[in-house]
Design a protein around this motif. Structure first.
Motif, PDB file in Angstrom:
ATOM      1  N   GLY A  16       7.921  18.358  -5.597  1.00 47.26           N
ATOM      2  CA  GLY A  16       7.443  18.526  -4.235  1.00 47.26           C
ATOM      3  C   GLY A  16       8.523  18.196  -3.213  1.00 47.26           C
ATOM      4  O   GLY A  16       9.542  17.584  -3.528  1.00 47.26           O
TER       5      GLY A  16
ATOM      6  N   GLU B 205       0.827  -1.206   0.000  1.00 45.59           N
ATOM      7  CA  GLU B 205       0.000   0.000   0.000  1.00 45.59           C
ATOM      8  C   GLU B 205       0.866   1.261   0.000  1.00 45.59           C
ATOM      9  O   GLU B 205       0.628   2.198  -0.755  1.00 45.59           O
ATOM     10  N   LEU B 206       1.886   1.247   0.862  1.00 46.96           N
ATOM     11  CA  LEU B 206       2.779   2.403   0.958  1.00 46.96           C
ATOM     12  C   LEU B 206       3.518   2.602  -0.360  1.00 46.96           C
ATOM     13  O   LEU B 206       3.666   3.722  -0.838  1.00 46.96           O
TER      14      LEU B 206
ATOM     15  N   PHE C 133       1.425   4.222  -2.785  1.00 45.52           N
ATOM     16  CA  PHE C 133       1.303   5.645  -2.465  1.00 45.52           C
ATOM     17  C   PHE C 133       2.532   6.404  -2.957  1.00 45.52           C
ATOM     18  O   PHE C 133       2.415   7.447  -3.609  1.00 45.52           O
ATOM     19  N   LEU C 134       3.709   5.869  -2.652  1.00 46.12           N
ATOM     20  CA  LEU C 134       4.944   6.505  -3.109  1.00 46.12           C
ATOM     21  C   LEU C 134       4.923   6.629  -4.625  1.00 46.12           C
ATOM     22  O   LEU C 134       5.336   7.638  -5.196  1.00 46.12           O
ATOM     23  N   PHE C 135       4.392   5.579  -5.259  1.00 45.08           N
ATOM     24  CA  PHE C 135       4.306   5.600  -6.710  1.00 45.08           C
ATOM     25  C   PHE C 135       3.490   6.796  -7.182  1.00 45.08           C
ATOM     26  O   PHE C 135       3.883   7.528  -8.085  1.00 45.08           O
ATOM     27  N   SER C 136       2.341   7.007  -6.535  1.00 49.50           N
ATOM     28  CA  SER C 136       1.464   8.091  -6.985  1.00 49.50           C
ATOM     29  C   SER C 136       2.100   9.460  -6.773  1.00 49.50           C
ATOM     30  O   SER C 136       1.700  10.454  -7.370  1.00 49.50           O
ATOM     31  N   LEU C 137       3.109   9.528  -5.900  1.00 52.13           N
ATOM     32  CA  LEU C 137       3.837  10.790  -5.722  1.00 52.13           C
ATOM     33  C   LEU C 137       4.936  10.937  -6.768  1.00 52.13           C
ATOM     34  O   LEU C 137       5.569  11.988  -6.873  1.00 52.13           O
ATOM     35  N   GLY C 138       5.177   9.856  -7.513  1.00 54.03           N
ATOM     36  CA  GLY C 138       6.257   9.890  -8.496  1.00 54.03           C
ATOM     37  C   GLY C 138       7.557   9.362  -7.912  1.00 54.03           C
ATOM     38  O   GLY C 138       8.634   9.709  -8.374  1.00 54.03           O
TER      39      GLY C 138
ATOM     40  N   ILE D   5      10.995  15.108  -4.576  1.00 58.29           N
ATOM     41  CA  ILE D   5      10.534  14.137  -5.572  1.00 58.29           C
ATOM     42  C   ILE D   5       9.633  14.912  -6.531  1.00 58.29           C
ATOM     43  O   ILE D   5       8.758  15.656  -6.073  1.00 58.29           O
ATOM     44  N   LYS D   6       9.829  14.711  -7.839  1.00 55.67           N
ATOM     45  CA  LYS D   6       9.123  15.544  -8.823  1.00 55.67           C
ATOM     46  C   LYS D   6       9.299  17.006  -8.398  1.00 55.67           C
ATOM     47  O   LYS D   6      10.425  17.407  -8.129  1.00 55.67           O
TER      48      LYS D   6
ATOM     49  N   PHE E 115       9.402   6.106  -7.616  1.00 55.92           N
ATOM     50  CA  PHE E 115       9.516   4.695  -7.991  1.00 55.92           C
ATOM     51  C   PHE E 115      10.800   4.506  -8.787  1.00 55.92           C
ATOM     52  O   PHE E 115      11.453   5.507  -9.168  1.00 55.92           O
ATOM     53  N   SER E 116      11.164   3.280  -9.032  1.00 59.51           N
ATOM     54  CA  SER E 116      12.462   3.027  -9.646  1.00 59.51           C
ATOM     55  C   SER E 116      12.550   3.704 -11.015  1.00 59.51           C
ATOM     56  O   SER E 116      11.610   3.656 -11.810  1.00 59.51           O
TER      57      SER E 116
END
Lengths: 71, 658
Positions: A56, A23-24, A27-32, A53-54, A34-35
């Motif tokens: 933000g 799940e986490l 969530f991290l993925f949706s913030l951008g 990140i991105k 990820f690998s």
């Protein structure tokens, strides 16, 4: 190496994220986060790090910083 | 027609919602302020057509696949209720993240209007976004807006009206994938981000990279500093309480109470020939009781104003960051801080703010502990006792908040023991919004709306309660006029409870018991009921140290017929027992577990009683050399409470071993 060991204010590319928490990670993925994406550690304390990140800023705690491998 | 406001957390949805509907919903500069759906009609000044537009404000989300409870509220609403138009508020300073959600929304077939918000911040940073190009690529109108100054909002509504009945063509369509196949989902989402990255490259020109250190980071260095972070937070909170309860808040209160007192006298003068019974009901009971509560309004309003400023500037997220390591030690999360701070205003939104806490156990524990922070309604109670018994000593107020924090820590530890929580690897991530100068105007508006709510409460629930209390203490059980209040219905009902209070106050006082009981309806009632029950007190509240007559505080104290130690104990008992029914309802709703709910109420009762007992008995021991009245029964009750907790801890310890 993980995010607790990288130089400050230098852009790295995320290699892997291992939290054993699907799940986490989603969530991290949706913030951008990820690998393959870029990440910069702006500042670091004993208990956590401030990262970019991105476009933000986020505060992540040390366990999460250790879970993120970059190169 | 219905339009839904969607977008990433802290992109300015509620600010825009408030601007176009004229409502005054809670806003703040951190991710996750809105946790529930809000609906309202759009003001005529923004909507010149005959079409009635209902605007729905949704909690922020980063993606259509939900991560937190409030995010799923958004997903469920859009997918199940199908609004006519989606207004997607996009944070212009973080286009590369926001458009991920936008492309998901565009796939639903519902027409989308993109409101590119916070464009003023972009201008400051010299970031340029080509909105025409963006609009062409994503097939929907893109309008530059600034929610805080209402710029562009009318254009958004015009665009909404022009899209009525149309459909939406998606610029990016996710390939058909099996939803159980995680790798396939990840691949599709990466493609989506790649598409978004391509769009951003085409339309955005940045002068400064976000990955470079800036002034904001320097402020963060200071506010989240290892050594200075906590002291700074302590100073900030102390200032909030000091300014509202010892400084300017009291000066305004002085002025207001004097004004209201003359109003009460004037009303009294109009009824000099009235039936003495009715006169006392109206002037002493109804008006006196309500004025006693309203008199403290300035203190509460000043505090609301200061908290609104804090919430607006971006500091709250940093507070979560500095307190996270400490809260983690007791099994809470840094996110629990926000509910605790909000609860200093009112426990109901405080408990509702628990929704942003991710794990269920932490969320329930936070909801259980948040009401221990003294709320705005408890402030009059604190102020009354500080004025009457402690010459308005500045330490009384801050001490109560400090004690609330200590109880939260110990409470969290006890909950850990009972639920058999073991420190495990937990992860914490918190978005750090950009700092901004807080808007005094919005803080003022927020203060006025909350102050108004306080007055409405005083004029309805509190007024009703005071009237009932006054009637009940006027008549005896045989429904004739009681010779003295001690023979009244109120005394008869409250008396059994007054025995329970003996270990806390040392005397049998049905008045104090009655005040504590009405306090569960609303905590301001403690003040109102005391004002009604102790005849003449309401005059003293209006004229005690807060205002004029010197030494009136002592008079109030003598009227209560309890010692200062007992007064302190009684005050703490009222602050740390279960909150009012409204807050209990919120707890029940957030916990979604009867077991947790009743355990919380029991725990809060136990805590309130234990603290009252310890403060009174040991305070009395120190001041007089002997324990106060009711020591043994009180000790027995506290022991039973302690044994129950110990047994629960041992039980869960055993379970953990098996």
């Amino acid at each position: 190496m993980d995010l607790t060991k990288v130089d400050l204010c230098k852009e790295y590319v995320i290699k892997s994220i291992t939290t054993h928490d699907a799940e986490l990670e989603a969530f991290l993925f949706s913030l951008g986060c990820f690998s393959g994406e870029k990440i910069t550690v702006i500042n670091r304390r004993r208990s956590g790090s401030i990262v970019a990140i991105k476009d933000g800023r986020y505060n992540i705690d040390t366990p999460l910083a250790q879970a993120i491998e970059v190169f | 027609m219905r339009i839904a406001m969607t977008g990433n957390p802290n992109s300015g949805k509620t600010t825009m919602f408030n601007a176009i509907t004229g409502r005054n919903e809670k806003v703040g500069n951190w991710a996750g302020v809105t946790v529930d759906i809000k609906k309202a009609s759009i003001k005529k000044s923004f909507n010149e057509s005959d079409e009635k537009i209902v605007c729905v404000d949704l909690p922020g989300a980063y993606s259509i696949s939900p991560f937190t409870a409030e995010e799923s509220v958004t997903r469920d609403y859009i997918l199940n209720e199908r609004p006519d138009i989606i207004v997607n508020i996009v944070d212009a300073t973080n286009l590369s993240r926001s458009l991920f959600f936008t492309t998901q929304l565009l796939e639903l077939g519902i027409p989308v209007v993109v409101a590119l918000n916070k464009t003023d911040l972009n201008r400051k940073k010299k970031t340029e976004i080509d909105i025409n190009a963006l609009s062409k690529i994503i097939n929907c109108p893109v309008i530059e807006t600034i929610s805080t100054s209402k710029k562009g909002l009318k254009d958004v509504i015009d665009a909404v009206l022009s899209l009525k009945g149309k459909s939406q063509i998606a610029p990016f369509t996710q390939p058909n994938i099996e939803y159980s196949d995680k790798a396939a989902i990840a691949k599709a989402d990466k493609q989506r981000f790649a598409f978004v990255g391509g769009v951003v490259n085409q339309v955005e020109k940045r002068a400064v990279s976000t990955h470079k250190r800036n002034t904001q980071d320097k402020i963060d260095d200071l506010l989240t500093n290892k050594w200075l972070g906590l002291p700074i937070f302590a100073v900030v909170m102390f200032l909030v309480f000091w300014i509202s309860q010892a400084g300017p808040g009291v000066w305004v209160a002085d002025w207001l109470t004097a004004l209201m007192e003359s109003g009460q006298e004037w009303v009294g003068a109009q009824f000099t020939d009235a039936n003495p019974l009715l006169y006392s009901l109206l002037i002493d009971g109804v008006i006196g009781g309500v004025l006693a509560v309203v008199g403290f309004l300035p203190l509460v309003m000043v505090m609301y104003f200061l908290i609104a400023l804090l919430e607006d500037c971006g500091y709250m997220a940093r507070v979560s960051v500095i307190l996270d390591p400490i809260f983690k030690k007791v099994g809470l999360s840094g996110k629990s801080v926000i509910p605790f701070v909000i609860a200093t205003g009112c426990a109901v939104p405080g408990v509702m703010a628990c929704r942003t806490v991710r794990t269920e156990r932490e969320r329930r524990a936070t909801a259980m502990l948040a009401p221990f922070m003294p709320c705005g309604a408890k402030l009059p109670v604190i102020a009354l006792f500080a004025g009457a018994f402690f010459e308005d000593a500045t330490w009384v107020g801050p001490l109560m908040y400090f004690l609330g924090i200590i109880i939260i820590f110990f409470g969290a530890l006890i909950i850990n023991k009972i639920t058999g929580y073991k420190a495990r690897k937990s992860f914490f991530i918190m978005e750090l919004p950009e700092y901004k100068a807080p808007s005094f105007f919005r803080a003022f508006k927020s203060m006025c709306s909350r102050g108004w709510a306080y007055i409405v409460k005083a004029a309805t629930i509190i007024l009703l309660c005071n009237t009932v209390v006054q009637i009940m203490q006027t008549f005896s059980l045989s429904l004739s006029v009681a010779e003295s209040a001690d023979q009244s219905i109120l005394a008869a009902i409250a008396e059994p409870f007054s025995y329970l209070l003996v270990p806390v106050v040392g005397v049998i006082s049905w008045q104090l018991a009655a005040a504590a009981i009405t306090g569960f309806i609303a905590k301001e009632n403690v003040v109102g009921t005391l004002a009604v029950c102790f005849v003449g007190l309401e005059n003293l509240i209006n004229t005690d140290e807060l205002t004029m007559i010197e030494g009136a505080g002592a008079e109030v104290a003598s009227l209560f017929a309890i010692t200062r130690v007992a007064a302190l104990a009684y005050l703490m008992f009222n602050l740390f027992t279960p909150p009012c029914f409204a807050a209990m309802g919120a707890m029940n709703a957030e916990m979604k577990s009867k077991k947790w709910f009743f355990a919380s109420i029991g725990f809060q009762f136990g805590t309130g009683f234990t603290i009252g007992f310890v403060v009174y008995q040991f305070g009395t021991l120190i001041t007089t050399g002997a324990f106060g009245a009711g020591f043994l029964p009180g000790l027995a009750a506290v022991t039973v409470f302690a044994i129950i907790i110990a047994v629960l801890c041992v039980k869960s310890g055993r379970k953990a071993k098996v």
